[in-house]
Design a protein around this motif. Structure first.
Motif: not given
Length: 238
Positions: A86-95, A110-112, A119-123, A171-180
């Motif tokens: 949801x964070x990724x979706x909100x960021x993508x919509x400019x929210x 890099x974050x938990x 974050x960038x290091x996670x992706x 398990x893959x998890x969609x990163x909100x800031x990287x969108x990957x």
């Protein structure tokens, strides 16, 4: 259709701003008190108590007791995965939040994400493991290859013990800031724990930030390069 899961109920629980702030605070993976969560939500303790009861009844948070104290945490990694998406979706919509600051670049680097690295290091770690053939798609799931298991063992993680656990290994998890995707599951949790154990990075108290030391960043880049060349883990002795 009137059949199937009731997503409206879950969406309504997450959609309230105060409850969204409470859930976001719990994305650190740590259990917090009701008083701490009231401060995060910007509401009174009495109002927070009502919100917490609704989240608990809705299965999004769970309560843990330690002595006379009660702590709240996310109910499961599945809840964290939905929140991150949801964070990724909100960021993508400019929210976006309107209070950017110095922490934002660090959060993006890099974050938990509940209990694994994002974050960038996670992706970067996820992409490196996939590119080098250590992770592969198995239908809609994600699996660790034989070469990947050997890599994990060399990195200092007991793969066999993880495989015996009840949680999903990868398990893959969609990163909100990287969108990957970044890596979740018990292996993602173990990777983040190991990164801390060998001194590459540390959690910043009271935040979701994972801060790498200069040497830790160099070691991380050497161990998880974005390349098809397979490089042995650069792990210092404990």
């Amino acid at each position: 259709m009137k059949d199937g899961p009731d997503i409206a109920r879950i969406a309504a629980l997450i959609g309230d701003p105060a409850r969204a702030n409470i859930l976001t605070a719990l994305m650190s993976g740590r259990a917090l008190t009701a008083t701490e969560l009231a401060a995060e939500a910007g509401v009174t303790p009495q109002t927070a108590s009502s919100h917490l009861a609704r989240l608990r009844d809705g299965g999004l948070i769970a309560e843990a007791k330690q002595g006379r104290h009660k702590y709240l945490r996310l109910a499961s990694p599945d809840v964290a995965q939905v929140l991150e998406a949801l964070m990724g979706l909100a960021a993508g919509q400019g929210q976006l939040r309107t209070r950017p600051g110095p922490k934002d670049p660090e959060l993006r680097q890099a974050r938990v994400c509940y209990n694994h690295l994002a974050g960038d290091r996670g992706t970067q770690m996820y992409d490196s493991l996939v590119t080098r053939g250590f992770l592969r798609a198995e239908g809609e799931a994600l699996g660790l290859t034989e070469a990947g298991a050997a890599f994990v063992e060399a990195f200092g993680i007991d793969h066999a013990a993880l495989a015996r656990g009840r949680s999903a290994l990868c398990r893959p998890c969609l990163d909100w800031s990287e969108r990957r995707s970044h890596l979740a599951g018990s292996l993602g949790r173990a990777m983040l724990q190991r990164i801390g154990e060998i001194g590459w990075a540390r959690r910043i108290e009271g935040t979701r930030i994972v801060r790498f030391s200069p040497q830790g960043l160099r070691d991380f880049d050497a161990t998880f390069p974005s390349t098809s060349v397979q490089i042995a883990p650069q792990v210092r002795p404990d």
